[in-house]
Design a protein around this motif. Structure first.
Motif, mmCIF file in Angstrom:
data_model
loop_
_atom_site.group_PDB
_atom_site.id
_atom_site.type_symbol
_atom_site.label_atom_id
_atom_site.label_comp_id
_atom_site.label_asym_id
_atom_site.label_seq_id
_atom_site.Cartn_x
_atom_site.Cartn_y
_atom_site.Cartn_z
ATOM 1 N N MET A 1 0.817 -1.191 0.000
ATOM 2 C CA MET A 1 0.000 0.000 0.000
ATOM 3 C C MET A 1 0.863 1.259 0.000
ATOM 4 N N ALA A 2 2.175 1.083 -0.066
ATOM 5 C CA ALA A 2 3.065 2.228 -0.005
ATOM 6 C C ALA A 2 3.181 2.951 -1.342
ATOM 7 N N ASN A 3 2.780 2.332 -2.404
ATOM 8 C CA ASN A 3 2.879 2.901 -3.739
ATOM 9 C C ASN A 3 1.640 3.764 -4.012
ATOM 10 N N LYS A 4 1.851 4.969 -4.519
ATOM 11 C CA LYS A 4 0.700 5.852 -4.765
ATOM 12 C C LYS A 4 -0.271 5.246 -5.768
ATOM 13 N N TRP A 5 0.225 4.478 -6.714
ATOM 14 C CA TRP A 5 -0.652 3.906 -7.719
ATOM 15 C C TRP A 5 -1.567 2.850 -7.133
ATOM 16 N N VAL A 6 -1.147 2.196 -6.056
ATOM 17 C CA VAL A 6 -1.999 1.208 -5.396
ATOM 18 C C VAL A 6 -3.307 1.865 -4.975
ATOM 19 N N LEU A 7 -3.209 3.031 -4.372
ATOM 20 C CA LEU A 7 -4.419 3.728 -3.920
ATOM 21 C C LEU A 7 -5.298 4.137 -5.093
ATOM 22 N N TYR A 8 -4.681 4.565 -6.183
ATOM 23 C CA TYR A 8 -5.457 4.951 -7.360
ATOM 24 C C TYR A 8 -6.166 3.748 -7.985
ATOM 25 N N VAL A 9 -5.462 2.617 -8.092
ATOM 26 C CA VAL A 9 -6.065 1.423 -8.679
ATOM 27 C C VAL A 9 -7.210 0.925 -7.798
ATOM 28 N N LEU A 10 -6.967 0.846 -6.486
ATOM 29 C CA LEU A 10 -8.033 0.432 -5.578
ATOM 30 C C LEU A 10 -9.232 1.377 -5.683
ATOM 31 N N GLY A 11 -8.959 2.670 -5.747
ATOM 32 C CA GLY A 11 -10.029 3.659 -5.868
ATOM 33 C C GLY A 11 -10.812 3.503 -7.156
ATOM 34 N N ALA A 12 -10.115 3.271 -8.252
ATOM 35 C CA ALA A 12 -10.793 3.113 -9.546
ATOM 36 C C ALA A 12 -11.680 1.880 -9.547
ATOM 37 N N LEU A 13 -11.161 0.772 -9.049
ATOM 38 C CA LEU A 13 -11.952 -0.456 -9.013
ATOM 39 C C LEU A 13 -13.140 -0.320 -8.052
ATOM 40 N N ARG A 14 -12.925 0.374 -6.958
ATOM 41 C CA ARG A 14 -13.998 0.569 -5.979
ATOM 42 C C ARG A 14 -15.071 1.517 -6.531
ATOM 43 N N ARG A 15 -14.624 2.591 -7.170
ATOM 44 C CA ARG A 15 -15.557 3.591 -7.698
ATOM 45 C C ARG A 15 -16.441 2.996 -8.795
ATOM 46 N N HIS A 16 -15.872 2.160 -9.649
ATOM 47 C CA HIS A 16 -16.658 1.598 -10.749
ATOM 48 C C HIS A 16 -17.434 0.355 -10.324
ATOM 49 N N ASP A 17 -17.070 -0.225 -9.187
ATOM 50 C CA ASP A 17 -17.810 -1.333 -8.583
ATOM 51 C C ASP A 17 -18.076 -2.480 -9.557
ATOM 52 N N ARG A 18 -17.110 -2.761 -10.391
ATOM 53 C CA ARG A 18 -17.211 -3.888 -11.328
ATOM 54 C C ARG A 18 -15.795 -4.237 -11.789
ATOM 55 N N PRO A 19 -15.603 -5.451 -12.282
ATOM 56 C CA PRO A 19 -14.285 -5.780 -12.831
ATOM 57 C C PRO A 19 -13.973 -4.883 -14.031
ATOM 58 N N MET A 20 -12.693 -4.578 -14.177
ATOM 59 C CA MET A 20 -12.275 -3.702 -15.274
ATOM 60 C C MET A 20 -11.120 -4.342 -16.041
ATOM 61 N N ARG A 21 -11.067 -4.035 -17.313
ATOM 62 C CA ARG A 21 -9.960 -4.509 -18.139
ATOM 63 C C ARG A 21 -8.759 -3.607 -17.940
ATOM 64 N N PHE A 22 -7.589 -4.154 -18.252
ATOM 65 C CA PHE A 22 -6.331 -3.431 -18.109
ATOM 66 C C PHE A 22 -6.388 -2.098 -18.850
ATOM 67 N N SER A 23 -6.860 -2.126 -20.085
ATOM 68 C CA SER A 23 -6.901 -0.900 -20.899
ATOM 69 C C SER A 23 -7.836 0.149 -20.301
ATOM 70 N N GLU A 24 -8.930 -0.282 -19.683
ATOM 71 C CA GLU A 24 -9.832 0.665 -19.014
ATOM 72 C C GLU A 24 -9.121 1.359 -17.862
ATOM 73 N N LEU A 25 -8.432 0.559 -17.062
ATOM 74 C CA LEU A 25 -7.698 1.127 -15.928
ATOM 75 C C LEU A 25 -6.625 2.089 -16.412
ATOM 76 N N ARG A 26 -5.917 1.703 -17.448
ATOM 77 C CA ARG A 26 -4.832 2.553 -17.965
ATOM 78 C C ARG A 26 -5.369 3.889 -18.461
ATOM 79 N N ARG A 27 -6.503 3.871 -19.154
ATOM 80 C CA ARG A 27 -7.099 5.119 -19.637
ATOM 81 C C ARG A 27 -7.585 5.977 -18.465
ATOM 82 N N LEU A 28 -8.135 5.340 -17.471
ATOM 83 C CA LEU A 28 -8.688 6.042 -16.323
ATOM 84 C C LEU A 28 -7.596 6.676 -15.455
ATOM 85 N N LEU A 29 -6.478 5.993 -15.308
ATOM 86 C CA LEU A 29 -5.395 6.448 -14.437
ATOM 87 C C LEU A 29 -4.367 7.221 -15.246
ATOM 88 N N ASP A 30 -4.669 8.453 -15.488
ATOM 89 C CA ASP A 30 -3.814 9.317 -16.295
ATOM 90 C C ASP A 30 -2.409 9.404 -15.697
#
Length: 110
Positions: A1-30
């Motif tokens: 949890m020490a990596n800033k991207w961990v929090l962003y990835v967890l937040g993105a998956l939590r916010r969308h409340d559904r499984p996401m594809r790699f490309s979706e996450l990459r586009r979302l996490l500028d």
């Protein structure tokens, strides 16, 4: 949890409340690189916070979703984020006071 991207990835998956594809996450996490996203997802999967599902299609389709442990971690990080927003001014004031005191502190004797 020490990596800033961990929090962003967890937040993105939590916010969308559904499984996401790699490309979706990459586009979302500028700003995240493909390499960093891969490393982050692997670390989260290893820690049991994210599950990876591979579908037998051509090309293979891979989705990432939160485990129960990941949902719980997301709730904790959201609480920390909410606390930070509420106390942001106090934190900024404390930083300013500290910096002012440090700037006016006497120089050590040599």
């Amino acid at each position: 949890m020490a990596n800033k991207w961990v929090l962003y990835v967890l937040g993105a998956l939590r916010r969308h409340d559904r499984p996401m594809r790699f490309s979706e996450l990459r586009r979302l996490l500028d700003g995240i690189t493909q390499k960093m996203l891969t490393q982050t997802l692997r670390a989260l999967e290893r820690d049991g916070l994210v599950h990876r599902t591979v579908y037998p299609t051509v090309p293979p389709r891979v989705e990432y979703g939160l485990t129960d442990l990941g949902v719980e971690a997301g709730q904790l990080t959201s609480a920390i984020g909410a606390w930070s927003v509420v106390h942001a001014q106090q934190i900024l004031t404390a930083r300013q006071n500290f910096d002012e005191q440090a700037a006016t502190a006497p120089e050590p004797l040599r």
